[in-house]
Design an enzyme around this catalytic site. Structure first.
Site: not given
Lengths: 93, 458
Positions: B384-387, B425
């Site tokens: 999620n957060d890394v994309v 996050a």
């Protein structure tokens, strides 16, 4: 005093050596490197052995045996689990 | 006898240095680990010859219990649970170092012969401080990863001021103990340090986890080094410092991958700033396994982006089968690995290796990012957060500035997700609302198995 300086001397050199050793590690090895070095940090087992094995007060023995058990788990678990991981990496070449 | 012991310690030190060096290269890593174990064995044997070691029954019992538990943990743990395994082992190492230092403090108390030097007292204090922080911090990391407590950030009012106060209290306690404050102060400072570890680890969630896990790894080394100063044992100083230094480098790599400083990870929580943008009015497009199979089979190239969701669902073997099914249909499959995907450094690499996915198919972020505009289909599995494109565009986002995988630039993006909950996050991900994004909800493993089945039926 010289003994202290000598220990700090060794600490400083080891720190530089540590930074040099790990400068370029591929991401695939990040986890094994961490768990392998984690096992090495269980070297505190050596201190625990002395405390557990000397003829001290019962309190010292309790502290020593507790430390010994924890450090042994750290060492044995750390090296074994790292080997398990690295065996998987090995399979394909 | 003493010179034999010291020679053995020297050999053990060298074997640790070479072991860490060898762990850094794929070809030599396994040998390196075995060499490290051999060095440890040598060190243990030599210590048993120590003239102060006179009673062996407690040693035998301690070694037996520790070996049994350690071996059981190492052999039974799932590969997906590796982050919590590393965390708990770290914690044990830190606790052991602190206990040895406390024992030393008690011994000094018993020996009436001479006053201990300031230097010894200060190293006892430091060893207890670092060991206690390592122990409690690792314990919380373990509890979070094992989902004994929520993986989301937990914070109290003015949390980071409290952390700072605990840090200062621990340091003041150490100074006080050094100046002859007595063991009561030592126990006081260990309590403050214990709380500090809790306070540092509780706010950590999601992508911060790899940073904190590698930081705790570094601390466990420093705790051992501090104990080495207490005992004036060079083997402990050298090996503890090596681990501390290498752990710090790993921590640095992880922090850089998030574009955050270690200080900000430790002393300021992500996700507390309000979730940005209102997204209620935006639409998502959900899809079915059959449609995904169709899209994948028509693609020339598919890039798979694994995340923590893949680990949670234990989906790595299903992913391998999907990859095989696509390869049969002449679709090129690559994997894009973000440095902080998962919950520890290299987490995804371990899981994909377990599933027998060849290393050549794995690409680092810098390698694959330029290729995304040409990629037909991207399959995001539980990441999620890394994309999240907000990291690139939205200056108000807590993720802003973190390097991400540019999957939003691909022609089609398929996101496998359990539900619409935001990532750890706590930040909305506009990728999910994009024109070219399709969402497939459900357990990652079941979804992938369904896609693979549909592919085979085609």
């Amino acid at each position: 005093m010289t003994e202290i300086l000598f220990a700090i001397f060794i600490f400083t050199l080891a720190a530089f050596l540590g930074f040099e050793l790990i400068s370029k590690v591929p991401p695939t090895l990040h986890t094994p490197l961490m768990s392998g070095s984690n096992a090495i940090s269980g070297v505190t087992i050596i201190g625990a052995l002395v405390v557990a094995g000397e003829s001290g007060s019962p309190l010292l023995t309790i502290l020593g045996v507790l430390a010994l058990i924890l450090a042994t788990i750290n060492v044995v678990g750390g090296f074994l689990v790292t080997d398990r991981m690295l065996r998987m990496f090995k399979k394909r070449d | 006898m003493e010179s034999i012991i010291q020679t053995a310690y020297l050999l053990a030190s060298v074997s640790f240095i070479v072991a860490i060096k060898m762990l850094g290269s794929p070809k030599t890593a396994r040998t390196g680990n075995l060499l490290g174990a051999a060095g440890m064995f040598l060190g243990i044997i030599a210590t048993l010859l120590h003239r102060e070691v006179v009673r062996y029954e407690w040693i035998a019992a301690g070694l037996a219990v520790g070996t049994g538990l350690g071996a059981w943990m190492a052999l039974s743990v799932q590969m997906t649970a590796m982050p919590q395994m590393v965390a708990i082992l770290n914690g044990f190492g830190g606790a052991a170092s602190a206990l040895v230092a406390i024992a030393e403090a008690e011994r000094i108390l018993l020996s009436t012969s001479s006053e201990a030097a300031y230097f010894t007292l200060s190293t006892i204090g430091l060893s207890v401080l670092i060991g206690a922080v390592t122990f409690s911090g690792s314990f919380i990391a373990f509890a979070k990863l094992q989902e004994l407590i929520t993986g989301r950030p937990i914070t109290f009012p003015l949390h980071h001021y409290q952390s700072l106060i605990l840090l200062i209290a621990s340091i003041v306690g150490t100074i006080g103990y050094t100046l002859g404050g007595g063991t009561l102060l030592l126990y006081g400072l260990s309590a403050a340090a214990f709380l500090l570890g809790l306070w540092i680890a509780l706010p950590v969630g999601g992508a911060d986890m790899p940073v904190i896990v590698s930081f705790l790894n570094s601390l466990s080394g420093l705790a051992a080094a501090a104990t080495g100063f207490v005992l004036n044992n060079y083997l402990l100083i050298i090996s503890g410092t090596l681990v501390g230094a290498s752990g710090l480098i790993l921590t640095q790599i992880m922090s850089k991958a998030m574009n955050r400083s270690l200080w900000s990870v430790l002393f300021s929580a992500v996700g507390k700033s309000s979730a940005t943008g209102t997204t209620q009015d935006k639409n998502i497009r959900s899809t079915t396994a059959e449609d995904v199979a169709l899209m994948l089979s028509y693609a020339r190239e598919v890039v798979i982006v694994p995340g923590y969701g893949m680990a949670v669902a234990q989906a790595q073997h299903a992913v391998k089968k999907l990859m095989d099914a696509l390869t049969v249909k002449d679709v090129r499959v690559r994997f894009a690995i973000h440095p902080v995907a998962g919950r520890m450094p290299g987490h995804m690499n371990v899981l994909l290796a377990e599933a027998d996915i060849p290393y050549e198919h794995l690409y680092e972020m810098e390698q694959i990012n330029p290729d995304f505009p040409q990629v037909d289909t991207v399959l995001v599995i539980g990441a999620n957060d890394v994309v999240n494109p907000a990291a690139r565009k939205d200056t108000s986002s807590p993720l802003y500035g973190m390097p991400i995988l540019d999957v939003d630039k691909a022609k089609t993006v398929i996101v496998l997700k359990r539900s619409m909950n935001p990532g750890f996050a706590g930040v909305e991900n506009e990728l999910f609302y994009q024109q070219n994004t399709y969402m497939l909800f459900g357990d990652a493993r079941q979804s992938i198995e369904a896609i693979t089945q549909a592919l085979k039926n085609m």
